[in-house]
Design a protein around this motif. Sequence first.
Motif, mmCIF file in Angstrom:
data_model
loop_
_atom_site.group_PDB
_atom_site.id
_atom_site.type_symbol
_atom_site.label_atom_id
_atom_site.label_comp_id
_atom_site.label_asym_id
_atom_site.label_seq_id
_atom_site.Cartn_x
_atom_site.Cartn_y
_atom_site.Cartn_z
ATOM 1 N N HIS A 152 0.833 -1.204 0.000
ATOM 2 C CA HIS A 152 0.000 0.000 0.000
ATOM 3 C C HIS A 152 0.869 1.257 0.000
ATOM 4 O O HIS A 152 0.600 2.208 -0.742
ATOM 5 N N GLY A 153 1.911 1.265 0.827
ATOM 6 C CA GLY A 153 2.785 2.436 0.880
ATOM 7 C C GLY A 153 3.475 2.682 -0.445
ATOM 8 O O GLY A 153 3.597 3.841 -0.893
ATOM 9 N N ALA B 283 -8.660 11.354 -7.399
ATOM 10 C CA ALA B 283 -9.639 10.534 -6.672
ATOM 11 C C ALA B 283 -9.909 9.203 -7.374
ATOM 12 O O ALA B 283 -10.109 8.171 -6.719
ATOM 13 N N LEU B 284 -9.915 9.205 -8.720
ATOM 14 C CA LEU B 284 -10.179 7.964 -9.457
ATOM 15 C C LEU B 284 -9.063 6.948 -9.239
ATOM 16 O O LEU B 284 -9.319 5.745 -9.102
ATOM 17 N N PHE B 285 -7.824 7.424 -9.185
ATOM 18 C CA PHE B 285 -6.698 6.515 -9.004
ATOM 19 C C PHE B 285 -6.577 6.066 -7.547
ATOM 20 O O PHE B 285 -6.156 4.943 -7.279
ATOM 21 N N VAL B 286 -6.939 6.934 -6.623
ATOM 22 C CA VAL B 286 -6.980 6.531 -5.215
ATOM 23 C C VAL B 286 -8.016 5.415 -5.035
ATOM 24 O O VAL B 286 -7.774 4.429 -4.334
ATOM 25 N N ALA B 287 -9.165 5.572 -5.711
ATOM 26 C CA ALA B 287 -10.212 4.545 -5.627
ATOM 27 C C ALA B 287 -9.745 3.230 -6.254
ATOM 28 O O ALA B 287 -10.039 2.144 -5.742
ATOM 29 N N ALA B 288 -8.999 3.315 -7.365
ATOM 30 C CA ALA B 288 -8.472 2.102 -8.007
ATOM 31 C C ALA B 288 -7.482 1.392 -7.080
ATOM 32 O O ALA B 288 -7.483 0.163 -6.977
ATOM 33 N N LEU B 289 -6.640 2.170 -6.402
ATOM 34 C CA LEU B 289 -5.701 1.589 -5.438
ATOM 35 C C LEU B 289 -6.456 0.932 -4.290
ATOM 36 O O LEU B 289 -6.090 -0.167 -3.835
ATOM 37 N N ASP B 290 -7.513 1.575 -3.823
ATOM 38 C CA ASP B 290 -8.318 0.998 -2.737
ATOM 39 C C ASP B 290 -8.927 -0.338 -3.153
ATOM 40 O O ASP B 290 -8.936 -1.305 -2.378
ATOM 41 N N LEU C 58 -0.192 2.782 13.929
ATOM 42 C CA LEU C 58 -1.614 2.540 14.209
ATOM 43 C C LEU C 58 -2.489 3.124 13.103
ATOM 44 O O LEU C 58 -3.502 2.525 12.721
ATOM 45 N N ALA C 59 -2.092 4.288 12.582
ATOM 46 C CA ALA C 59 -2.843 4.892 11.474
ATOM 47 C C ALA C 59 -2.787 3.991 10.244
ATOM 48 O O ALA C 59 -3.794 3.815 9.532
ATOM 49 N N GLN C 60 -1.628 3.390 9.984
ATOM 50 C CA GLN C 60 -1.499 2.458 8.861
ATOM 51 C C GLN C 60 -2.361 1.216 9.086
ATOM 52 O O GLN C 60 -2.975 0.689 8.148
ATOM 53 N N THR C 61 -2.413 0.782 10.335
ATOM 54 C CA THR C 61 -3.226 -0.393 10.668
ATOM 55 C C THR C 61 -4.702 -0.118 10.417
ATOM 56 O O THR C 61 -5.427 -0.968 9.875
ATOM 57 N N ILE C 62 -5.157 1.060 10.795
ATOM 58 C CA ILE C 62 -6.552 1.447 10.547
ATOM 59 C C ILE C 62 -6.828 1.469 9.050
ATOM 60 O O ILE C 62 -7.912 1.086 8.588
ATOM 61 N N MET C 63 -5.840 1.919 8.287
ATOM 62 C CA MET C 63 -5.991 1.953 6.839
ATOM 63 C C MET C 63 -6.204 0.545 6.283
ATOM 64 O O MET C 63 -7.081 0.325 5.442
ATOM 65 N N VAL C 64 -5.428 -0.431 6.750
ATOM 66 C CA VAL C 64 -5.616 -1.820 6.310
ATOM 67 C C VAL C 64 -6.972 -2.339 6.785
ATOM 68 O O VAL C 64 -7.673 -3.047 6.052
ATOM 69 N N GLY D 225 -9.898 5.247 16.089
ATOM 70 C CA GLY D 225 -9.803 4.966 14.660
ATOM 71 C C GLY D 225 -10.816 3.929 14.207
ATOM 72 O O GLY D 225 -11.441 4.065 13.140
ATOM 73 N N LEU D 226 -10.990 2.893 15.004
ATOM 74 C CA LEU D 226 -11.983 1.862 14.682
ATOM 75 C C LEU D 226 -13.396 2.433 14.729
ATOM 76 O O LEU D 226 -14.240 2.107 13.885
#
Length: 654
Positions: free
Chosen positions: A259-260, A274-281, A329-335, A374-375
């Motif tokens: 992800h990083g 935004a379109l590419f961020v969504a594709a990455l998601d 922890l922020a990265q963990t929330i992202m996952v 975060g959760l």
Amino acid sequence: HQLFSYLNGHWIRQKRNDSRSKLAGHFIQGTSAEVYEIYVLMLITWKDRLFEQVKGTLTNGIIGLLTEEEFQKEHKSLVTGLVQSYVQLGATNPNNRLEIYDQDFFTPFVADSRAYYSRESAAYIAQNGISAYMKRAEERIEEEEMRAKSYLDASSYDKHKTAIDEVLLESHKKRLQLECEPMLREERWDDLSRMFRLLGRITNGLDPMLQELEKYVTNVGFSKVKALNIDAALKPGRRPVRGQPNPGKIYIEALLAVHGQFSSVVKKAFNNDALFVAALDRACRKIVNENHINKKSKGKSPELLAKYCDILLKKSNKHMDETELDAKLAQTIMVFKYVDDKDVFQKFYARMLAKRLIHGTSASDDAEKVMIAGLKETSGFEYTSKLQRMFNDIQLSTEINTKFSEEDKKLPVDFSILVLTAGSWPLQTQSSNFNVPEEMEMCISSFTQFYNSMHHGRKLNWIHHLSKGDVKTLYLKRRYEFQATNYQISMLAMFNNADSITTEEFKNTTGLAATEFERTLRSLVDCKLLSHGAKGPLPREIPSTKTFELNKRFASKRVRFKITAPMQTETKGENNHTRKLVEDDRRVYLQAAIVRIMKMRKVLTHNNLIKEVIQQAQKRFQPNIQLIKRCIEGLIEKEYLCREDGTDKYKYLA
């Protein structure tokens, strides 16, 4: 000049009044002939007598001048004036003022540009390739934009842009788009950024890039997870190998690395569009939920993510400062946002949080609260309500301990407790009987009496398998203080009244079940606090007459230490128990969702009911169709629903 002003101001006005038929524009329709203002009459005369005869030559000449950069620099005002003359002639036709400009100049100019760039682009690609062509295309587009602003009428800017984009980009977009995957693979970020800017100018130009990015990131993620080769190490109950990194930690950090890596690509090459961020998601969601490890053992990703959080939030995580921990922890929330089975994460996280709070192994209360916040932000208040109540119980227990200590009680040992709300804590019930030592019995009795005086109607259930205490040695030259479980303490306390004790005596006094008894006894022998008259570990089957004594030669480099608790590592049974709780909760959740939907709809077809249940449930987990069907059957048996005869519809009854 004064004559022209008089004619425009008086004579033409008089003619208009006389005709009593005012028309739009600069002319009037009289009884015999058209009458124009002097300026319009001049334009009409110039147009009819000269322009119509020379317009083809004039237009070609202007187009030729517009392609000569040196001439443009020296005679810009001349070219601008010539182009504007087409616009000014529009005064002769007030219904369409730009007709002459569009038909006699702009249309031929665009056609000439199309023909020129069509020839140039095809030749340039054949000779130099796509990468070099994109640079050329950007240069040409910039030149045309400057030319348009300098010489063209503002009304034609958009049409000119569209025409240039069509000939330079639209006609070659498939060849450009085919280069996206090699550019990603070869990490040609500048080329990708240029392609993004160029294809973003045309309709649907970015769609294949989005698909290619999603596909490429997904494949890279799957490959990196497969390359970890940790399948065997992740089997439930597998003991960690000393000196080797935690496989769950490796797994989650691999996901974070993917992800990083591509977050950086999206930022660098695609400007965080935004379109590419969504594709990455979308790609990351596939990696997290559809990699071979999670497919082989459904729900493995959320389980390992919860265990990774446990590693981060324990006191043993000493190499991270507060800033680094918050970032992790922020990265963990992202996952966590990508996890489909969020209920699995919730169960494992709650169980590990409970252990950290009970055993006091949390690195920081603030870090724990940051994680819960975060959760909560991601999944809502209900998702974290039990976690928050666990924290509240710890705080209330501190207050209760303070009040209890203020009571005038002469207890044989220092004593503190945690009062935990049964419905909020994911704790397994005690699997063994236990005869509490006399020293503890007085404390338990005293606190029970104190608590009942404060709260009527509440019942305390003591969880001895999670309790612990500090023990001091008085029989060695060097004094030690160590932490042990209640089961271990009960065995050690027996040596206050005896020098040697048999297996049978241990068993009768503690009252522990066979499995728990053996684990506890072995842990005391393994740490060398007890000796059994022979070298090495205890035999597989311990004779009932075997004698144990305190090891008078015990020595440790540390004055304070902790006896390794038996079975500290996760067992397969414990893991299965957690997963069973997940399945039970899912069944209850689905039944409640079905009842809510049917109560609102009253009558619903089978397929529509399944569809609506899935929509409600997928915020927490990906429901299994067969499980939904079993829940429907269960509700029919309980007479909440019934089938309508001869149809695939359900009717709400309750």
